[in-house]
Design an enzyme around this catalytic site. Structure first.
Site, PDB file in Angstrom:
ATOM      1  N   SER A  19       0.854  -1.052   0.100  1.00 56.95           N
ATOM      2  CA  SER A  19       0.029   0.099  -0.056  1.00 56.95           C
ATOM      3  C   SER A  19       0.866   1.348   0.047  1.00 56.95           C
ATOM      4  O   SER A  19       1.640   1.539  -1.025  1.00 56.95           O
ATOM      5  CB  SER A  19      -1.046   0.044   1.127  1.00 56.95           C
ATOM      6  N   HIS A  46      -2.592  -0.841  -3.193  1.00 55.88           N
ATOM      7  CA  HIS A  46      -3.965   0.011  -3.122  1.00 55.88           C
ATOM      8  C   HIS A  46      -3.501   1.412  -4.272  1.00 55.88           C
ATOM      9  O   HIS A  46      -2.537   1.965  -3.615  1.00 55.88           O
ATOM     10  CB  HIS A  46      -3.898   0.399  -1.578  1.00 55.88           C
ATOM     11  N   ASP A 139      -4.387  -4.987   5.905  1.00 52.96           N
ATOM     12  CA  ASP A 139      -4.618  -5.687   4.756  1.00 52.96           C
ATOM     13  C   ASP A 139      -3.766  -6.819   4.433  1.00 52.96           C
ATOM     14  O   ASP A 139      -2.637  -6.398   4.574  1.00 52.96           O
ATOM     15  CB  ASP A 139      -5.225  -4.858   3.480  1.00 52.96           C
TER      16      ASP A 139
END
Length: 199
Positions: A19, A46, A139
């Site tokens: 991310s 992401h 995540d």
């Protein structure tokens, strides 16, 4: 077809999650994998869903592997990096075919590393490698447990040296991580695993 392609080695696929800080981290990791990786690489990074992404073009300049945005119903090939498109979950089936989904957000994100890792665990079992690098949030932590429970191998970037510690720390905290490495060490570890018994 998958069993024939990968009969000579224990691992069949690598899945990577990142991310914040991920573009730099992915560039470092993918750049170290060399041009002839014998397995495909699936990546969840992401991204802002409001903008077209240039991530494939950016990463292609940093690695000798072929990098592309994943397409729905596309079969995976060794030596290719498949990126989850913005705002789509990326999954893989036991037949090595990719699926893109716009189902609900998981932990407020889509694409979700957890869903990717869980699909990789279900499809490839002990033939899967999951890797979590820099990023905020949690995540990937549920997904690494799924990979580990199916006999796969889990790598996390060392949270102490990661640009953003959230995702790798959450993965390490599960107790499911096999290797905790600095970003510059991860590519060599992956190559060592996927090339084992291939001589």
């Amino acid at each position: 077809m998958r069993s024939e392609q990968h009969a000579s080695g224990p691992y069949a696929i690598v899945a990577v999650a990142s991310s914040a800080g991920g573009i730099q981290g992915l560039g470092e990791l993918l750049g170290g994998l060399g041009p002839d990786l014998p397995v495909p690489v699936l990546v969840v990074q992401h991204l802002d869903p409001r903008h077209r992404t240039l991530l494939a073009e950016v990463l292609a300049r940093r690695t000798e592997l072929y990098v592309k945005l994943a397409e729905d119903q596309e079969p995976v090939n060794p030596g290719t990096v498949y990126l989850a498109p913005p705002d789509r979950h990326l999954l893989v089936g036991p037949d090595g075919v990719l699926t893109l989904s716009n189902s609900e957000l998981v932990h407020f994100v889509r694409p979700s590393a957890d869903l990717l890792f869980e699909s990789v665990a279900g499809a490839y079992g002990p033939g899967a490698i999951a890797c979590v690098i820099t990023g905020t949030g949690v995540d990937g932590s549920m997904g690494v447990e799924a990979v580990k429970s199916r006999g796969g191998t889990v790598i996390a970037e060392d949270p102490r040296t990661a640009q953003f510690t959230g995702m790798p720390k959450a993965a390490v905290d599960t107790g499911a991580v096999d290797f905790v490495l600095r970003i510059e060490e991860i590519a060599a570890a992956i190559r060592g695993l996927v090339e084992d018994k291939r001589q």
